[in-house]
Design a protein around this motif. Structure first.
Motif, PDB file in Angstrom:
ATOM      1  N   GLN A  29      41.067  23.611  44.932  1.00 14.01           N
ATOM      2  CA  GLN A  29      42.224  24.477  44.704  1.00 14.01           C
ATOM      3  C   GLN A  29      42.917  24.806  46.034  1.00 14.01           C
ATOM      4  N   PHE A  55      27.252  34.932  35.576  1.00  7.32           N
ATOM      5  CA  PHE A  55      27.139  35.504  36.921  1.00  7.32           C
ATOM      6  C   PHE A  55      26.631  36.921  36.757  1.00  7.32           C
ATOM      7  N   CYS A  85      39.530  32.091  32.903  1.00  5.14           N
ATOM      8  CA  CYS A  85      38.879  31.681  31.660  1.00  5.14           C
ATOM      9  C   CYS A  85      37.663  30.796  31.922  1.00  5.14           C
ATOM     10  N   PRO A 123      44.143  30.153  30.669  1.00  4.48           N
ATOM     11  CA  PRO A 123      44.673  31.221  31.510  1.00  4.48           C
ATOM     12  C   PRO A 123      43.741  31.528  32.676  1.00  4.48           C
ATOM     13  N   GLN A 130      27.377  38.525  33.469  1.00  4.01           N
ATOM     14  CA  GLN A 130      28.727  38.322  32.973  1.00  4.01           C
ATOM     15  C   GLN A 130      28.922  36.829  32.663  1.00  4.01           C
TER      16      GLN A 130
HETATM   17  N1  LIG Z   1      30.655  33.434  42.205  1.00  2.81           N
HETATM   18  C1  LIG Z   1      30.995  34.263  41.191  1.00  2.81           C
HETATM   19  N2  LIG Z   1      30.363  35.449  41.030  1.00  2.81           N
HETATM   20  C2  LIG Z   1      30.694  36.277  40.010  1.00  2.81           C
HETATM   21  N3  LIG Z   1      31.639  36.018  39.095  1.00  2.81           N
HETATM   22  C3  LIG Z   1      32.320  34.856  39.203  1.00  2.81           C
HETATM   23  C4  LIG Z   1      32.032  33.921  40.254  1.00  2.81           C
HETATM   24  N4  LIG Z   1      32.869  32.862  40.113  1.00  2.81           N
HETATM   25  C5  LIG Z   1      33.624  33.131  39.028  1.00  2.81           C
HETATM   26  N5  LIG Z   1      33.290  34.326  38.479  1.00  2.81           N
HETATM   27  C6  LIG Z   1      33.901  34.922  37.279  1.00  2.81           C
HETATM   28  O1  LIG Z   1      33.880  33.972  36.238  1.00  2.81           O
HETATM   29  C7  LIG Z   1      35.098  33.968  35.519  1.00  2.81           C
HETATM   30  C8  LIG Z   1      35.718  32.597  35.518  1.00  2.81           C
HETATM   31  O2  LIG Z   1      36.154  32.279  36.819  1.00  2.81           O
HETATM   32  P1  LIG Z   1      36.847  30.910  37.204  1.00  2.81           P
HETATM   33  O3  LIG Z   1      37.021  30.878  38.677  1.00  2.81           O
HETATM   34  O4  LIG Z   1      36.084  29.794  36.602  1.00  2.81           O
HETATM   35  O5  LIG Z   1      38.255  31.058  36.494  1.00  2.81           O
HETATM   36  P2  LIG Z   1      39.484  30.028  36.457  1.00  2.81           P
HETATM   37  O6  LIG Z   1      39.689  29.659  35.045  1.00  2.81           O
HETATM   38  O7  LIG Z   1      39.288  28.924  37.418  1.00  2.81           O
HETATM   39  O8  LIG Z   1      40.678  30.965  36.899  1.00  2.81           O
HETATM   40  P3  LIG Z   1      41.965  30.635  37.844  1.00  2.81           P
HETATM   41  O9  LIG Z   1      42.956  29.941  36.969  1.00  2.81           O
HETATM   42  O10 LIG Z   1      42.433  31.996  38.228  1.00  2.81           O
HETATM   43  O11 LIG Z   1      41.512  29.816  39.011  1.00  2.81           O
HETATM   44  C9  LIG Z   1      35.959  35.041  36.155  1.00  2.81           C
HETATM   45  O12 LIG Z   1      35.860  36.192  35.356  1.00  2.81           O
HETATM   46  C10 LIG Z   1      35.357  35.265  37.499  1.00  2.81           C
HETATM   47  O13 LIG Z   1      35.523  36.594  37.892  1.00  2.81           O
END
Ligand SMILES: Nc1ncnc2c1ncn2[C@@H]1O[C@H](COP(=O)(O)OP(=O)(O)OP(=O)(O)O)[C@@H](O)[C@H]1O
Ligand SMILES: [Mg+2]
Lengths: 310, 367
Positions: free
Chosen positions: B85, B16, B43, B40, B19
């Motif tokens: 979710q 993204f 991730c 976690p 990142q």
């Molecule tokens: N649309 C987006 N734009 C920018 N960054 C994003 C976007 N979606 C997710 N991220 C980033 O990507 C990373 C992974 O996010 P993700 O939502 O996949 O985490 P997750 O494992 O599902 O976490 P959780 O258990 O909190 O739901 C995070 O650092 C988040 O900030």
């Protein structure tokens, strides 16, 4: 009324503690006090004028009197006479208002969608776009309509381009046509369409759109089955805020129309009141306009299942 | 068994704006399995799931469902369904219409009957005419599940569907989900950050950390033989000590740890020489009082001081301070009726060499 009752009722449930009752009554009085300014305003500037209008619509001419001299009466024939003479203008008003509302919806919905959904997260862009939507309000309604007259004039580029594209015949024109009137109405009331639609799309959870895609609905089907129904409250208020004033409008028709085929009921009422001094007919037409709009709005809101708005 | 896996990911990566959210994930989910993606917060679990659903486009890599490459296919043409979710039920439709939605879009002839059957599966047929807003959180969760499973997807994606529920309801729903998965024979990919949930429900668990899959396997295998310090500490608890491999013969490595000599089976160690991180699960460790000879074939550390004893009924948790080696945990089954050591006691820690595992030391393990 219901507010005062709601405020008083807790005390009725308690087993008659005197101090509680007093407190409740005081709270009741506060409620009434808060409602008072609004109530006075409504009575003075809404109820009284409407009653006066109703009364005027039934006046009879003073026998042997001058033009513009009337007596209080119950002359119901005024309605039959007014409708008999001006029903084409009345129908045309609703027809033009309907066309203008549809046009404003077709133009305004995508604009609202872009601002509320596509530009979501870009606060600055959203702000700029919203300011652009309301920017026309910074100039007067009449000035803007006169500007439209220039834009649609025979020697302006719009007509020239349309002629060149053969959309219009070589001697075709836009000024003084029904098209110009409807376009003017749609333009003038466009912000009233965009803002409520924007407000309801702004609350739309984009995960709903994703859920639609996840459940095998393509972009168009998702729009039809999810986005549009969820934005219905905005669409209904937007169409009402456009249709109601457009039906009674007389600025667009008098500046952009012609004297024979585009006359709207607002113009008729205006000339009956101020030029012909035929107050009962003007009042009767106003009452008819109000009643018909009220009936149409009620039916429309019932149909679309958005009674919560009223 | 010969059929193509229900879901495969090859080197899937998502950035993204520079990142990295998902960093080259390879996965293979067999048909009909209950697969858990554990990791976690932040991730990259949701992002991975969204790329499978088609709601996010991978920066690199490929996604294949049932042997068909779907990397460029839009969400509505993929044979997968998601339990979001946040549930994402349609507020303007009744419960039944919500469940029917996917079936209608696919022009299934007996949509209504199948939707009702789906509601029966989640035992909420009596709420068919309600609006989602009139349901409890647990009920909404089950409607979201019904809305997804009625479509018989090749893969059902569940994004922390139990996250918003209280503990008792969570446990009940875990059993319910397993029952439904077994009955319907669907492939489930279940995202969670609750390691207990992942272990009790899934056939296969993939542990994810910082956008990568750290280890993947059946829960018992992951638990008994973690391969990275992250897995050892995120999935259950571990006692870890840093050492150096000093000899290797007969399938057993000798490791020097702060002057003591420990052993680890060579096939349970990710390192065969140099620095190594040795670990053992707390319930595998016994406390032995001073002077008591340890059984042969044991690793022994100590002496140390018991700093805390918490009796939970079923078991007792001891905290033992080993000085330079840090504080370690010991879980003892309550077989004798009362804790055997008290705070202040001097003890040794002893455990079977076969329960020891060896890991590559990394920065994260220092803590
Ligand atoms: N649309 C987006 N734009 C920018 N960054 C994003 C976007 N979606 C997710 N991220 C980033 O990507 C990373 C992974 O996010 P993700 O939502 O996949 O985490 P997750 O494992 O599902 O976490 P959780 O258990 O909190 O739901 C995070 O650092 C988040 O900030
Ligand atoms: Mg997530």
């Amino acid at each position: 009324m219901s507010l005062t009752m709601a405020l008083v009722s807790p005390a009725q449930g308690a087993d008659g503690g005197a101090s509680e009752e007093v407190a409740a009554r005081r709270r009741g009085r506060t409620g009434v006090g808060l409602l008072l300014p609004g109530a006075i305003y409504l009575v003075a500037f809404f109820a009284v004028p409407v009653l006066a209008l109703l009364a005027t619509s039934l006046y009879a001419p003073v026998p042997g009197g001058d033009v513009g001299q009337y007596l209080p009466a119950l002359r119901w024939e005024n309605y039959a006479a007014a409708l008999g003479k001006f029903w084409p203008e009345l129908l045309r008003s609703f027809w033009f208002a309907l066309l203008a509302t549809v046009a404003a919806l077709v133009v305004g919905y995508p604009v609202a969608y872009v601002i509320a959904v596509r530009a979501r997260g870009h606060r600055l862009l959203q702000g700029v776009l919203l300011v652009l939507v309301v920017a026309p309000f910074f100039t007067s309604f009449i000035l803007r309509t006169i500007a439209w007259k220039q834009v649609l004039a025979d020697d302006a580029f719009v007509v020239a381009s349309l002629r060149w594209l053969h959309v219009l015949p070589d001697d075709g024109r836009l000024t003084a046509t029904a098209f110009a009137v409807v376009a003017g109405l749609a333009y003038n009331f466009l912000p009233f369409m965009i803002l409520p639609v924007y407000a309801s799309l702004e609350r739309l959870d984009v995960r709903m759109i994703e859920a639609g895609g996840d459940l095998y609905a393509g972009p168009f089907t998702t729009f039809r089955t999810v986005t549009l129904p969820l934005s219905m409250p905005g669409v209904v208020s937007g169409t009402l805020l456009t249709f109601i004033p457009a039906a009674g409008d007389y600025v667009s028709a008098s500046l952009l129309g012609n004297p024979t085929t585009t006359t709207m009921i607002g113009q008729v009422i205006d000339s009956r009141f101020f030029r012909v001094l035929d107050y009962p007919t003007a009042a009767a037409l106003s009452v008819v306009l109000m009643v018909v709009i009220a009936l149409l709005v009620t039916a429309y809101v019932r149909r679309t299942g958005t009674e919560d708005l009223l | 068994m010969t059929a193509a896996p229900a879901l495969e990911l090859w080197g899937v990566r998502k950035e993204f704006g520079g990142q990295v959210a998902v960093d080259g994930v390879d996965l293979e989910v067999p048909e009909g399995s209950f697969f858990a993606l554990l990791g976690p917060s932040g991730c990259g679990k949701t992002t991975t799931l969204r790329m499978v659903a088609g709601l996010e486009q991978p920066t690199a890599g490929a996604v294949s469902i049932g042997g068909r490459d779907v990397t460029g296919t839009p969400a509505h043409r993929r044979p997968v369904n998601t339990v979001f979710q946040s549930y994402a039920l349609f507020p303007h439709l009744s419960v039944l219409q919500n469940v029917e939605f996917g079936l209608r879009r696919q022009r299934v002839p007996d949509a209504r009957a199948r939707a009702l059957a789906g509601l029966q599966t989640v035992r909420l047929a009596h709420l068919a005419d309600r609006r989602p807003a009139q349901l409890s959180g647990g009920q909404q969760q089950r409607i979201a599940l019904a809305r997804a499973i009625v479509n018989n997807p090749s893969v059902l994606l569940l994004d922390e569907p139990l996250g918003a529920l209280d503990l008792a309801l969570r446990r009940a729903m875990q059993l319910e989900l397993k029952r439904i998965q077994a009955e319907a024979g669907l492939t489930f990919v279940h995202v969670t950050h609750d390691q207990e949930e992942a272990m009790t429900m899934a056939d296969t668990v993939a542990v994810m950390n910082a956008g990568r899959i750290e280890q993947l396997g059946p829960p018992a295998e992951l638990y008994e033989l973690p391969r990275t310090p992250f897995v050892a500490t995120f999935l259950g608890r571990s006692n870890l000590v840093a050492g150096t491999v000093v000899e290797g013969s007969g399938g057993v490595l000798g490791v020097e740890v702060a002057g003591a000599r420990l052993q680890v089976p060579a096939d349970r160690s990710a390192v065969s020489d140099g620095p190594v991180l040795l670990g053992v699960r707390p319930e595998k460790v016994r406390l032995s009082a001073q002077g008591e000879p340890p059984p042969s074939g044991s690793n022994v550390l100590g002496p140390g001081t018991v700093t805390d004893v918490s009796f939970t009924g079923v078991s007792t948790a001891y905290q033992v301070d080993l000085g330079a080696l840090g504080v370690h945990e010991v879980f003892a089954q309550n077989t004798t009726g009362a804790p055997t050591s008290r705070p202040g006691d001097t003890v040794h820690l002893a455990w079977d060499v076969d329960f020891t595992f060896g890991l590559v030391p990394d920065a994260a393990a220092a803590s």
